[in-house]
Each structure stands twice: as C-alpha cells, then as structure tokens.
Enzyme design. Structure first.
Site, PDB file in Angstrom:
ATOM      1  N   SER A 108       0.846  -1.189   0.000  1.00  0.00           N
ATOM      2  CA  SER A 108       0.000   0.000   0.000  1.00  0.00           C
ATOM      3  C   SER A 108       0.888   1.249   0.000  1.00  0.00           C
ATOM      4  O   SER A 108       1.721   1.409  -0.887  1.00  0.00           O
ATOM      5  CB  SER A 108      -0.957  -0.041   1.199  1.00  0.00           C
ATOM      6  OG  SER A 108      -1.956   0.937   1.089  1.00  0.00           O
ATOM      7  N   GLU A 200      -1.802  -3.165  -7.809  1.00  0.00           N
ATOM      8  CA  GLU A 200      -3.036  -3.393  -7.064  1.00  0.00           C
ATOM      9  C   GLU A 200      -3.516  -2.033  -6.568  1.00  0.00           C
ATOM     10  O   GLU A 200      -2.768  -1.063  -6.585  1.00  0.00           O
ATOM     11  CB  GLU A 200      -2.810  -4.351  -5.891  1.00  0.00           C
ATOM     12  CG  GLU A 200      -1.826  -3.875  -4.841  1.00  0.00           C
ATOM     13  CD  GLU A 200      -2.419  -2.938  -3.805  1.00  0.00           C
ATOM     14  OE1 GLU A 200      -3.634  -3.043  -3.512  1.00  0.00           O
ATOM     15  OE2 GLU A 200      -1.687  -2.082  -3.284  1.00  0.00           O
ATOM     16  N   HIS A 272      -5.285  -5.425  -1.137  1.00  0.00           N
ATOM     17  CA  HIS A 272      -6.027  -5.044   0.062  1.00  0.00           C
ATOM     18  C   HIS A 272      -7.200  -5.967   0.378  1.00  0.00           C
ATOM     19  O   HIS A 272      -7.955  -5.701   1.323  1.00  0.00           O
ATOM     20  CB  HIS A 272      -6.567  -3.621  -0.106  1.00  0.00           C
ATOM     21  CG  HIS A 272      -5.526  -2.552  -0.022  1.00  0.00           C
ATOM     22  ND1 HIS A 272      -4.686  -2.247  -1.071  1.00  0.00           N
ATOM     23  CD2 HIS A 272      -5.195  -1.704   0.986  1.00  0.00           C
ATOM     24  CE1 HIS A 272      -3.884  -1.253  -0.713  1.00  0.00           C
ATOM     25  NE2 HIS A 272      -4.171  -0.911   0.529  1.00  0.00           N
TER      26      HIS A 272
END
Length: 302
Positions: A108, A200, A272
C-alpha cells in the site's frame, strides 16, 4: 540485488509506523500472529497520531532510522499503510540501507519504501502489514515467512489468468498503483527497464484507474517493461447512481492493458482484499502466462 541474511524463528523484527495512524486493536491481533514467529520490537510512540499521520515527519523518520540501525534487527515490517511515506523519501539515504541491508516488509503506502529499497539495490518484500495479518489465511502468513527465511522460494503466484500471452524474466517491481504512479517523474522511481510490473489498488473508481494506467502509458512506463501482473483492486467501484453507465475496473484494466505488446497476467492474490501473498520485491522472477505462474528465480534472503 543485495540479499539479506535469512531470518530464523525468534529473530528480532522491528515494527514501524511511517505512514498512517495505527489502530491498537488491529495491531494487537496481527502482532500476536507475527510474535509467535519472531521477537517484535517497536518504539513507544508507535501509536502516535497527528491528523492522518502516525506522528510528525520527524518522529516517523527517526523511527525508521532507529529501526534500520538496530544491530539486533533482522527485518523491518510496517505496522500499517495509509499515507505519509512520500513525505519522507527525500530524507532516506539509500547508502545507509546498502551498508546494513534489511528486508523491508509492507505494501500500500509502503510501496514508496519498497521503491526506496529497490533504488538502493536491496531486495524487499511486498507483503502484509501487521494490521492486515489477522484478516488473512494461514497460507499467506506462511508465504511471508517463506520469503524471509528461504533463499529459493520458487513459485510465488499460481493460477494467474492470461490477458496477453508470453513468458518473460525480469526484476519484480511495482505495488500500489496510485502510490507507484506518484513516483514517476521523480528521482525515487526504481529503474524499470526489463522489469515485471505488478499493480493493485483500493477504492479507486474505474475512471481513476483508467487515468492512472493511461498516465503510466503516456510516461513511457509500459514501453520499458517486460511484463505486467494485475492483483486485487478492492472496492474499485463506480458509485451506484452511475454504475450502470460505467465500465467496471476489470473491464478498464482489460481494455487498457490488453493492447500491450508484453505479457500481461491477471488474478494475482495480492493487495487489500482477503488475500495478500508476499512477493519478492526487486528480485528476478519469471512470468509465464500459459502456466499461470510467477516464479521467483532468486529470493529476498541468502
């Protein structure tokens, strides 16, 4: 890439919060899992908060510096993502990480720190943060431990879908699409020539995903790459009032990436969502879309 010494059960792992504030309950659940394998060490100010940050830039930078300098530490793992690492990049010294290489684990917002490691030439791990661990299955915990403890991890992703066929080798780079795109045009973007890019994201509407991918294309990123692997795009939905008139994120990615002249695979179990398989960041890998596999040809540790 510089590969760190392999970890063993009981080794010291430093936990840091260089981005967003850390929720105590989620941290405790993840720390219980990680603490059964390694000895966790962190600063008392881990749960600091200043708005959307885990304390001031100075606090978070000092925490990172202390973690990297800890003579007992064998790895550094992020407590959570959020936002804040981009603010610290100008103050991180790649030479310091090369002088005492430690595998960094995160994803992230941690994409920025993994890119820093790649620029330093040090292998890292795109994998679960502490607050995510309790929500993942045991096989994802084992995948993380395998990358930290085994020099030859073998296949890291299987069952991939094929968007553009091909078989290529290259260093594995990328991460969160939004964060990674912010590095383009800065001195903090890793060398992408011949790399396999994995992406992602979370919570981006389909047109924003289109914009991010198109930006990478306009910046020449895809022209430099050897291949692409698409992971989980959690909650990347158009709001209900306009959903019927909008393509889905999957459709956007298929249209934007399906025209590339390099192999593209989909369905990677990282991101996630309910799965986040650890990946060897910066390490040489082979993507084979026919077999549906991403195989690590070298590990994070030696």
């Amino acid at each position: 890439m510089i590969r760190s010494a392999r970890l063993r059960p009981g080794d010291v792992v430093r936990v840091v919060a260089p981005a967003g504030p850390v929720p105590r309950e989620g941290f405790a659940a993840g720390a219980a899992i990680l603490g059964r394998r390694y000895q966790l060490r962190h600063d008392d100010a881990l749960f600091a908060r200043e708005g959307f940050l885990a304390g001031s830039d100075e606090r978070r930078l000092a925490e990172l510096t202390t973690a990297f300098a800890d003579p007992d530490a064998k790895a550094v793992i992020l407590a959570r993502g959020g936002y804040g690492l981009l603010r610290l990049l100008p103050f991180l010294d790649p030479a310091a990480l090369r002088a005492r290489p430690l595998p960094i684990v995160g994803f992230s917002d941690g994409t920025a720190l993994l890119a820093h490691a790649a620029r330093a030439g040090v292998a890292a791990v795109h994998g679960p943060v502490v607050t995510q661990l309790a929500g993942l299955p045991a096989q994802d915990h084992e995948a993380l431990f395998r990358l930290l403890e085994e020099p030859a991890p073998g296949a890291v992703l299987t069952g991939l879908g094929e968007l553009v066929p091909g078989r290529v080798r290259g260093p594995l780079l990328g991460g969160n699409l939004e964060v990674f795109s912010r590095l383009v045009g800065t001195p903090y973007l890793p060398e992408l020539s011949g790399a396999i890019l994995f992406i992602e994201d979370l919570g981006e509407r389909p047109y924003r995903v289109d914009r991010l991918v198109t930006f990478l294309d306009l910046a020449g990123v895809f022209g430099a790459l050897a291949g692409v692997v698409v992971g989980d795009f959690s909650s990347c939905l158009e709001p209900e009032p306009t959903r019927a008139s909008s393509p889905t994120t999957d459709e956007v990615l298929a249209e934007r990436l399906g025209r590339l002249a390099i192999p593209v695979a989909t369905g990677g179990l990282f991101g996630h969502g309910t799965r986040n398989v650890a990946l060897p960041y910066g390490c040489l890998c082979e993507l084979d879309t026919r077999a549906g596999t991403l195989v690590a040809l070298e590990g994070v540790v030696s």
